[in-house]
Scaffold this motif. Structure first.
Motif, PDB file in Angstrom:
ATOM      1  N   LEU A  61       0.834  -1.208   0.000  1.00  0.00           N
ATOM      2  CA  LEU A  61       0.000   0.000   0.000  1.00  0.00           C
ATOM      3  C   LEU A  61       0.864   1.252   0.000  1.00  0.00           C
ATOM      4  O   LEU A  61       0.580   2.218  -0.713  1.00  0.00           O
ATOM      5  N   ARG A  62       1.927   1.196   0.784  1.00  0.00           N
ATOM      6  CA  ARG A  62       2.815   2.358   0.865  1.00  0.00           C
ATOM      7  C   ARG A  62       3.465   2.642  -0.491  1.00  0.00           C
ATOM      8  O   ARG A  62       3.572   3.792  -0.912  1.00  0.00           O
ATOM      9  N   VAL A  63       3.862   1.601  -1.190  1.00  0.00           N
ATOM     10  CA  VAL A  63       4.448   1.781  -2.524  1.00  0.00           C
ATOM     11  C   VAL A  63       3.431   2.400  -3.477  1.00  0.00           C
ATOM     12  O   VAL A  63       3.746   3.329  -4.246  1.00  0.00           O
ATOM     13  N   ALA A  64       2.211   1.899  -3.453  1.00  0.00           N
ATOM     14  CA  ALA A  64       1.164   2.424  -4.332  1.00  0.00           C
ATOM     15  C   ALA A  64       0.846   3.881  -4.001  1.00  0.00           C
ATOM     16  O   ALA A  64       0.636   4.706  -4.900  1.00  0.00           O
ATOM     17  N   GLN A  65       0.810   4.190  -2.704  1.00  0.00           N
ATOM     18  CA  GLN A  65       0.554   5.568  -2.291  1.00  0.00           C
ATOM     19  C   GLN A  65       1.667   6.505  -2.751  1.00  0.00           C
ATOM     20  O   GLN A  65       1.394   7.626  -3.199  1.00  0.00           O
ATOM     21  N   ASN A  66       2.885   6.066  -2.642  1.00  0.00           N
ATOM     22  CA  ASN A  66       4.012   6.910  -3.061  1.00  0.00           C
ATOM     23  C   ASN A  66       3.958   7.210  -4.563  1.00  0.00           C
ATOM     24  O   ASN A  66       4.233   8.330  -4.998  1.00  0.00           O
ATOM     25  N   LYS A  67       3.624   6.173  -5.346  1.00  0.00           N
ATOM     26  CA  LYS A  67       3.518   6.394  -6.788  1.00  0.00           C
ATOM     27  C   LYS A  67       2.376   7.367  -7.112  1.00  0.00           C
ATOM     28  O   LYS A  67       2.517   8.238  -7.981  1.00  0.00           O
ATOM     29  N   TYR A  68       1.276   7.191  -6.427  1.00  0.00           N
ATOM     30  CA  TYR A  68       0.125   8.072  -6.649  1.00  0.00           C
ATOM     31  C   TYR A  68       0.466   9.520  -6.261  1.00  0.00           C
ATOM     32  O   TYR A  68       0.155  10.469  -6.993  1.00  0.00           O
ATOM     33  N   PRO A 106      -8.899   6.476   0.002  1.00  0.00           N
ATOM     34  CA  PRO A 106      -9.488   5.589   1.015  1.00  0.00           C
ATOM     35  C   PRO A 106      -9.028   5.944   2.432  1.00  0.00           C
ATOM     36  O   PRO A 106      -8.007   6.599   2.638  1.00  0.00           O
ATOM     37  N   THR A 107      -9.803   5.434   3.418  1.00  0.00           N
ATOM     38  CA  THR A 107      -9.456   5.636   4.818  1.00  0.00           C
ATOM     39  C   THR A 107      -8.282   4.729   5.188  1.00  0.00           C
ATOM     40  O   THR A 107      -8.215   3.559   4.778  1.00  0.00           O
ATOM     41  N   MET A 108      -7.347   5.267   5.951  1.00  0.00           N
ATOM     42  CA  MET A 108      -6.163   4.510   6.321  1.00  0.00           C
ATOM     43  C   MET A 108      -6.523   3.379   7.305  1.00  0.00           C
ATOM     44  O   MET A 108      -7.358   3.546   8.190  1.00  0.00           O
ATOM     45  N   VAL A 109      -5.869   2.223   7.152  1.00  0.00           N
ATOM     46  CA  VAL A 109      -6.054   1.055   8.019  1.00  0.00           C
ATOM     47  C   VAL A 109      -4.675   0.610   8.492  1.00  0.00           C
ATOM     48  O   VAL A 109      -3.729   0.559   7.690  1.00  0.00           O
ATOM     49  N   ALA A 110      -4.571   0.250   9.799  1.00  0.00           N
ATOM     50  CA  ALA A 110      -3.274  -0.105  10.359  1.00  0.00           C
ATOM     51  C   ALA A 110      -3.218  -1.590  10.742  1.00  0.00           C
ATOM     52  O   ALA A 110      -4.233  -2.286  10.773  1.00  0.00           O
ATOM     53  N   ALA A 118      -8.894  -9.692  13.452  1.00  0.00           N
ATOM     54  CA  ALA A 118      -8.833  -8.260  13.133  1.00  0.00           C
ATOM     55  C   ALA A 118      -7.699  -7.964  12.154  1.00  0.00           C
ATOM     56  O   ALA A 118      -7.838  -7.145  11.228  1.00  0.00           O
ATOM     57  N   LEU A 119      -6.585  -8.661  12.365  1.00  0.00           N
ATOM     58  CA  LEU A 119      -5.462  -8.470  11.441  1.00  0.00           C
ATOM     59  C   LEU A 119      -5.830  -8.915  10.028  1.00  0.00           C
ATOM     60  O   LEU A 119      -5.479  -8.257   9.036  1.00  0.00           O
ATOM     61  N   GLU A 120      -6.487 -10.052   9.950  1.00  0.00           N
ATOM     62  CA  GLU A 120      -6.886 -10.545   8.630  1.00  0.00           C
ATOM     63  C   GLU A 120      -7.869  -9.589   7.959  1.00  0.00           C
ATOM     64  O   GLU A 120      -7.784  -9.354   6.741  1.00  0.00           O
ATOM     65  N   ARG A 121      -8.816  -9.015   8.760  1.00  0.00           N
ATOM     66  CA  ARG A 121      -9.768  -8.051   8.198  1.00  0.00           C
ATOM     67  C   ARG A 121      -9.046  -6.790   7.722  1.00  0.00           C
ATOM     68  O   ARG A 121      -9.295  -6.306   6.609  1.00  0.00           O
ATOM     69  N   ASN A 122      -8.136  -6.264   8.537  1.00  0.00           N
ATOM     70  CA  ASN A 122      -7.385  -5.065   8.140  1.00  0.00           C
ATOM     71  C   ASN A 122      -6.491  -5.318   6.928  1.00  0.00           C
ATOM     72  O   ASN A 122      -6.311  -4.437   6.084  1.00  0.00           O
ATOM     73  N   THR A 123      -5.945  -6.542   6.883  1.00  0.00           N
ATOM     74  CA  THR A 123      -5.121  -6.871   5.721  1.00  0.00           C
ATOM     75  C   THR A 123      -5.951  -6.812   4.443  1.00  0.00           C
ATOM     76  O   THR A 123      -5.489  -6.305   3.402  1.00  0.00           O
ATOM     77  N   GLY A 124      -7.174  -7.295   4.495  1.00  0.00           N
ATOM     78  CA  GLY A 124      -8.058  -7.228   3.334  1.00  0.00           C
ATOM     79  C   GLY A 124      -8.365  -5.789   2.929  1.00  0.00           C
ATOM     80  O   GLY A 124      -8.378  -5.447   1.734  1.00  0.00           O
ATOM     81  N   LEU A 125      -8.606  -4.921   3.915  1.00  0.00           N
ATOM     82  CA  LEU A 125      -8.879  -3.504   3.618  1.00  0.00           C
ATOM     83  C   LEU A 125      -7.647  -2.812   3.028  1.00  0.00           C
ATOM     84  O   LEU A 125      -7.756  -1.987   2.121  1.00  0.00           O
ATOM     85  N   ILE A 126      -6.489  -3.188   3.571  1.00  0.00           N
ATOM     86  CA  ILE A 126      -5.247  -2.595   3.057  1.00  0.00           C
ATOM     87  C   ILE A 126      -5.033  -2.996   1.604  1.00  0.00           C
ATOM     88  O   ILE A 126      -4.646  -2.173   0.758  1.00  0.00           O
ATOM     89  N   ASP A 127      -5.263  -4.249   1.285  1.00  0.00           N
ATOM     90  CA  ASP A 127      -5.119  -4.706  -0.100  1.00  0.00           C
ATOM     91  C   ASP A 127      -6.107  -3.967  -1.011  1.00  0.00           C
ATOM     92  O   ASP A 127      -5.763  -3.621  -2.152  1.00  0.00           O
TER      93      ASP A 127
END
Length: 344
Positions: A61-68, A106-110, A118-127
């Protein structure tokens, strides 16, 4: 062996059973503890794996955000969003870029949670967020290229059209300025610029076309300045000629006036000079006339001519006036009458 059985007491059997029971209990306890340990180890491993998976997703996500971010903060994007629909042939490309650029991020997810679910759910949102950034980056990049392409195409077309019009204006100036410039070299330079611009008016290099137009405008200004310089010089020469002619006319008029004054002055002085002798001549002439008796004596005998024509002829002869014929005597009339008449 028989002896040993004989020597066995009930207490020893009891002790054995206790030992066996304790051993079994210990085994059970150890088995349960092992199962718990195994379970705990497995849960920890799963949680660690979920955290690792989430962290990897966050990295993507960080890579995609940086490119954007690099895209929307780049010079090309800033230049594209500044383009208006008047700068392109088709304004829809400008509208599309504005629409896609207006989508909310999108809203940031940590990944800072300690629950595997919860980690699995956040991972899905991050993807999902990563996909959004990657997709929008591609979309906006395409929009930017479309706007820039449309802008450059219209800029090229407008530049070519402007150069063509400038060449037409230069041709008119070149023809109209013949024999009207102070320096013919300016027209020669304009002709060279016209020829060079004609070769570039259908080119694709906007900078070269604009440079050709600038050179043509400069050459046209030089010709216009030369035309004005000649007009100023001609005007100055005409004014100088008019001034000289005016001075010559003024000098001629002054000479004529002076000649007239010199001619009139003797006439004005001659009249009184001539009048005075007339007035002095009359008395001078009258005074000497008194002693002369010839003029009065000649006019006086004309009066007695009346008696020579009597109304009634006398037959008896003379009345004492003297004989008609002969004229030998005048009596006192000849001597006294003229003297008395002149004196009066």
């Amino acid at each position: 062996m028989h002896d040993d059985m004989k020597n066995t007491t009930p207490d020893s059997h009891k002790k054995k059973r206790i030992v066996i029971g304790v051993s079994a209990l210990l085994v059970a306890i150890l088995a349960a503890g092992g199962a718990v340990a195994i379970y705990q180890h497995s849960a920890s491993a799963q949680l660690a794996e979920a955290k690792s998976t989430c962290a990897q997703a966050a990295d993507r996500l960080r890579v995609a955000q940086n490119k954007y971010s690099a895209l929307i903060n780049g010079d090309e994007y800033k230049s594209a969003v500044a383009v208006t629909d008047k700068q392109v042939e088709d304004g829809r490309v400008v509208t599309t870029l504005a629409k896609d650029s207006g989508d909310e991020t999108p809203t940031m997810v940590a990944c800072n949670v300690e629950d595997k679910t919860a980690l699995e759910r956040n991972t899905g949102l991050i993807d999902k967020n990563t996909t959004w950034y990657e997709t929008h980056a591609k979309t906006i990049d395409a929009d930017v290229k479309n706007v820039v392409k449309a802008r450059d195409a219209k800029t090229l077309k407008d530049t070519q059209t402007a150069l063509g019009r400038k060449i037409t204006d230069a041709k008119k100036l070149y023809d109209a300025s013949k024999d009207k410039v102070k320096d013919d070299k300016t027209r020669d330079a304009l002709k060279k610029q016209m020829d060079a611009a004609g070769k570039l008016k259908d080119g694709k290099d906007v900078k070269k076309i604009k440079d050709a137009q600038a050179g043509l405008e400069k050459a046209m200004k030089t010709v216009n300045d030369s035309v004005k310089a000649k007009q100023d010089a001609d005007k100055k020469a005409a004014e100088e000629k008019a001034r000289q002619e005016a001075e010559a006319q003024a000098a001629a008029a002054a000479a004529q006036a002076q000649a007239q004054q010199q001619y009139v002055a003797p006439q004005q002085s001659y009249t009184p000079t001539y009048t005075v002798p007339q007035q002095s001549y009359t008395p001078a002439y009258t005074a000497p006339a008194a002693p002369q008796q010839s003029a009065p004596q000649y006019s006086a005998p004309a009066a007695p001519a009346q008696p020579a024509t009597p109304s009634t002829p006398s037959t008896g002869g003379n009345t004492g006036s003297g004989p008609i014929s002969g004229g030998h005597g005048c009596g006192s009339l000849c001597t006294s009458a003229p003297t008395d008449t002149y004196v009066r």
